[in-house]
Enzyme design. Structure first.
Site, mmCIF file in Angstrom:
data_model
loop_
_atom_site.group_PDB
_atom_site.id
_atom_site.type_symbol
_atom_site.label_atom_id
_atom_site.label_comp_id
_atom_site.label_asym_id
_atom_site.label_seq_id
_atom_site.Cartn_x
_atom_site.Cartn_y
_atom_site.Cartn_z
ATOM 1 N N ARG A 8 0.797 -1.245 0.000
ATOM 2 C CA ARG A 8 0.000 0.000 0.000
ATOM 3 C C ARG A 8 0.817 1.276 0.000
ATOM 4 O O ARG A 8 0.266 2.361 0.264
ATOM 5 C CB ARG A 8 -0.957 0.031 1.197
ATOM 6 C CG ARG A 8 -1.939 -1.130 1.258
ATOM 7 C CD ARG A 8 -2.822 -1.200 0.040
ATOM 8 N NE ARG A 8 -3.939 -2.138 0.241
ATOM 9 C CZ ARG A 8 -4.568 -2.742 -0.764
ATOM 10 N NH1 ARG A 8 -4.188 -2.542 -2.015
ATOM 11 N NH2 ARG A 8 -5.570 -3.564 -0.523
ATOM 12 N N ASP A 30 -1.988 -6.086 -11.453
ATOM 13 C CA ASP A 30 -2.859 -6.708 -10.453
ATOM 14 C C ASP A 30 -3.870 -5.718 -9.871
ATOM 15 O O ASP A 30 -3.545 -4.571 -9.592
ATOM 16 C CB ASP A 30 -2.040 -7.316 -9.313
ATOM 17 C CG ASP A 30 -2.958 -8.011 -8.311
ATOM 18 O OD1 ASP A 30 -3.891 -8.692 -8.749
ATOM 19 O OD2 ASP A 30 -2.748 -7.853 -7.097
ATOM 20 N N HIS A 37 -3.720 -10.844 -13.264
ATOM 21 C CA HIS A 37 -4.977 -10.905 -12.506
ATOM 22 C C HIS A 37 -6.055 -11.117 -13.566
ATOM 23 O O HIS A 37 -6.317 -10.215 -14.357
ATOM 24 C CB HIS A 37 -5.148 -9.591 -11.745
ATOM 25 C CG HIS A 37 -6.521 -9.326 -11.214
ATOM 26 N ND1 HIS A 37 -6.764 -9.076 -9.881
ATOM 27 C CD2 HIS A 37 -7.737 -9.245 -11.830
ATOM 28 C CE1 HIS A 37 -8.064 -8.860 -9.699
ATOM 29 N NE2 HIS A 37 -8.673 -8.955 -10.868
ATOM 30 N N ASP A 89 -1.962 -12.823 -1.397
ATOM 31 C CA ASP A 89 -2.713 -11.643 -1.876
ATOM 32 C C ASP A 89 -3.110 -10.772 -0.670
ATOM 33 O O ASP A 89 -4.219 -10.236 -0.619
ATOM 34 C CB ASP A 89 -3.947 -12.047 -2.693
ATOM 35 C CG ASP A 89 -4.516 -10.874 -3.496
ATOM 36 O OD1 ASP A 89 -3.883 -9.791 -3.526
ATOM 37 O OD2 ASP A 89 -5.602 -11.046 -4.071
ATOM 38 N N HIS A 124 -6.989 -3.164 4.251
ATOM 39 C CA HIS A 124 -7.879 -2.015 4.143
ATOM 40 C C HIS A 124 -8.182 -1.518 5.552
ATOM 41 O O HIS A 124 -8.291 -2.320 6.490
ATOM 42 C CB HIS A 124 -9.193 -2.394 3.455
ATOM 43 C CG HIS A 124 -9.058 -2.720 2.001
ATOM 44 N ND1 HIS A 124 -8.718 -1.784 1.046
ATOM 45 C CD2 HIS A 124 -9.205 -3.897 1.336
ATOM 46 C CE1 HIS A 124 -8.665 -2.364 -0.141
ATOM 47 N NE2 HIS A 124 -8.951 -3.646 -0.003
HETATM 48 ZN ZN LIG Z 1 -5.666 -9.438 -8.114
HETATM 49 ZN ZN LIG Z 2 -3.516 -8.706 -5.402
#
Ligand SMILES: [Zn+2]
Ligand SMILES: [Zn+2]
Length: 453
Positions: free
Chosen positions: A80, A168, A195, A321, A325
Site C-alpha cells: 500500500r 494486479d 490478474h 494476496d 484495508h
Molecule cells: Zn488481483
Molecule cells: Zn492482489
C-alpha cells in the site's frame, strides 16, 4: 551486472544454536529431529540432536517439539505504499510477513501513484532499504497507471530492480497489448503476472455467481470471468513462446485451463491463496465484509479443484494476496466495502489447520508450495542446508490461538480468519540471516545488554 532485486534494512547477522527441532525441508530431503547451528547469518552445521555445542557467546534455543522449516516466500502482497500508508506501509507489511514466517515478499504495483516509472520504483526500493524487515521485491505495472492503454518502459524498470510486471487489481483487457508486453518481456526479462478477470463478465459483481449470491441478492462474478481469460492469455503466451504467471486462481475451470495449457507446452504457472484453499462462498452468509475479496470465495467444487491443483503441481505455489484495508473502509455494507483480506499472519496456520491436520495435504507439500513463489520470479529458494543463508522459521504445531486476539502486526485488521481458532504458532523467523520475528531477538538483546553492563 544483474540488478539488485530484493531490498531490506540492514540488520545484524544472527548466531544461534537450535537444538532438537524437527527439521523439515522437502528440497534438502530432511524430515527428522536435528540440531541446527546458525553462525553469522549462515547455516553452519546440521547434526543429530544433542551432538552440537554452542560456540561461546552463541545463544541456544531448546526447540524440541517444535518444527523448523525453510522460511516462507510470498509472491503476492500489497504493501500500500506509496500513497495509502493508512492501510499499510513497508515496515508494518514486512513485520506482518515476519510474524507469519515469511523471509521474502513480492509487492504489487497498484499503489498511488502506480509503480509504472523508474523514479517511483527507485523511491520504493530506497524505502525498503530503510524499513523492510524481510527482503522485499517489487513488480512494476504492465501498463501506465493500470489503464490498459500503453505499456510501461519495461526494460528500464527491469534494470531498476523490478522482478516482473503485473496490472494486479485489474486484467489486461486488450489481447493485442498483452501480446506486445510478452514480446517486450523477451527483451527485458521479468515474469508477467496476470490478474484474470473479464470485466464484461464480472461487471459490478461482488460475490461468486451461485446459490449464495442469489440468496443474498448480491451481484455475481461468474467463474468464466476468470477462466476465459486464463485460457485466452495462456494461448497468447504459447503463441509468443513467453512466460506468464496466473495470480490467485479461484475457479475449477481456471485450474483446468491452466492444466490444458501446460500440457500443450505453454510456459505458464499459477498461485493459490490460503482463503481460496480453505473457505467457500458459504462464509458470505454472515455478510461480513472480511469475506469480500477479488476473485471471490467460490463453491466447494472450486475450492476442491484449487486444492487438487496445488497437490498435483498444476498450481506451483501459495500466495496470500495480502490486501490491507482500513476499518472505516471495510465497515460498510457488503456491496460497498472494498475487496481484499489480509493474509500474511494467518497463511501457514490456516492451511495447517484446515488442510494438513485433517489429512487433505501433507505438511511436506505445504512447506514446498509456500516456499516456491519466489523461484517463479527467479529468486533463490530458501533451503535448510549447510552454507545457505539462514532463512528459517520455527513453528509450534501443537498450540492453538485465536486470530486477532493480540492484534495484528499489519496496520489493518481485515483478516478473513479473524476470530478463528487456528493451530500453529510462528515462534521465530530468520530472514536473510537476521532475526525478523520472535523470541531469540529478545534473547539476543538481553545478552547484548548483559555484555554492555
Ligand atoms: Zn488481483
Ligand atoms: Zn492482489
Amino acid at each position: 551486472m544483474t540488478p539488485q532485486k530484493l531490498f531490506h534494512q540492514p540488520a545484524p547477522p544472527a548466531s544461534v544454536l537450535m537444538t532438537g527441532a524437527h527439521v523439515l525441508d522437502p528440497r534438502s530431503g530432511i524430515d527428522e529431529p536435528r540440531d541446527v547451528l546458525i553462525r553469522d547469518g549462515q547455516i553452519a552445521e546440521i547434526a543429530p540432536p544433542n551432538s552440537l555445542l554452542a560456540p561461546a557467546g552463541t545463544p541456544k534455543v531448546n526447540a524440541r517439539g517444535k518444527h523448523l522449516f525453510p522460511a516462507f516466500v510470498d509472491p503476492h502482497v500489497h504493501l500500500r505504499t506509496p500513497g495509502q500508508e493508512y492501510k499499510e506501509n513497508v515496515a508494518t507489511g514486512t513485520a506482518a510477513a515476519a510474524a507469519g514466517g515469511f523471509c521474502q515478499v513480492i509487492a504489487m504495483p497498484n499503489t498511488v501513484p502506480t509503480v509504472d516509472q523508474v523514479s517511483v520504483l527507485k523511491a520504493l526500493t530506497a524505502t525498503a532499504r530503510e524499513q523492510a524487515l524481510v527482503p522485499t521485491g517489487f513488480l512494476a505495472s504492465i501498463t501506465t497507471g493500470l489503464r490498459g492503454e500503453e505499456l510501461t518502459e519495461m526494460a528500464a524498470l527491469a534494470d531498476a530492480g523490478a522482478l516482473g510486471f503485473t496490472d494486479d487489481g485489474k486484467p489486461v483487457v486488450s489481447a493485442g497489448l498483452l501480446r506486445r508486453a510478452l514480446q517486450y518481456q523477451r527483451l527485458s526479462g521479468g515474469v508477467i503476472a496476470l490478474h484474470e478477470e473479464d470485466p464484461t463478465l464480472s461487471g459490478s459483481g461482488v460475490a461468486h455467481e451461485g446459490p449464495v449470491a442469489a440468496r443474498l441478492g448480491l451481484a455475481g462474478i461468474p467463474s468464466i470471468s476468470e477462466s476465459t481469460y486464463v485460457a485466452r492469455d495462456a494461448a497468447i503466451a504459447l503463441y509468443e513462446g513467453a512466460r506468464v504467471h496466473f495470480q490467485h486462481l479461484s475457479a475449477l475451470e481456471s485450474v483446468e485451463a491452466l492444466a490444458t495449457a501446460r500440457d500443450a507446452g505453454a510456459r505458464v504457472s499459477g498461485e493459490a491463496t490460503p482463503h481460496h484453499l480453505t473457505l467457500t462462498e458459504e462464509s458470505l452468509l454472515s455478510l461480513d465484509s472480511r469475506f469480500k475479496m477479488n476473485p471471490p470465495l467460490r463453491s466447494q467444487a472450486d475450492r476442491q479443484a484449487v486444492i487438487d491443483g496445488l497437490r498435483s503441481g498444476v498450481i506451483e505455489c501459495i500466495a496470500t494476496d495480502h490486501a490491507p484495508h482500513a476499518a472505516h473502509e471495510k465497515e460498510m455494507p457488503f456491496e460497498q466495502a472494498p475487496m481484499g483480506t489480509t493474509g500474511l499472519e494467518t497463511a501457514f496456520a490456516s492451511i495447517y489447520t484446515e488442510l494438513v491436520k485433517p489429512g487433505v495435504l501433507s505438511l511436506s507439500l505445504v512447506v514446498e508450495r509456500i516456499t516456491a513463489g519466489g523461484a517463479l520470479y527467479g529468486l533463490p529458494v530458501p533451503r535448510i542446508a549447510p552454507d545457505e543463508p539462514a532463512n528459517v522459521v520455527l513453528v509450534d504445531l501443537e498450540t492453538e490461538w485465536t486470530v486477532g486476539e493480540n492484534g495484528y502486526a499489519s496496520r489493518s485488521e481485515n483478516c478473513c480468519f479473524h476470530g478463528r481458532r487456528l493451530t500453529g504458532v510462528v515462534e521465530l523467523t530468520i530472514a536473510a540471516g537476521a532475526v525478523a520475528h520472535g523470541s531469540v531477538e529478545r534473547k539476543l538483546r538481553t545478552i547484548k545488554e548483559a555484555q554492555r553492563a
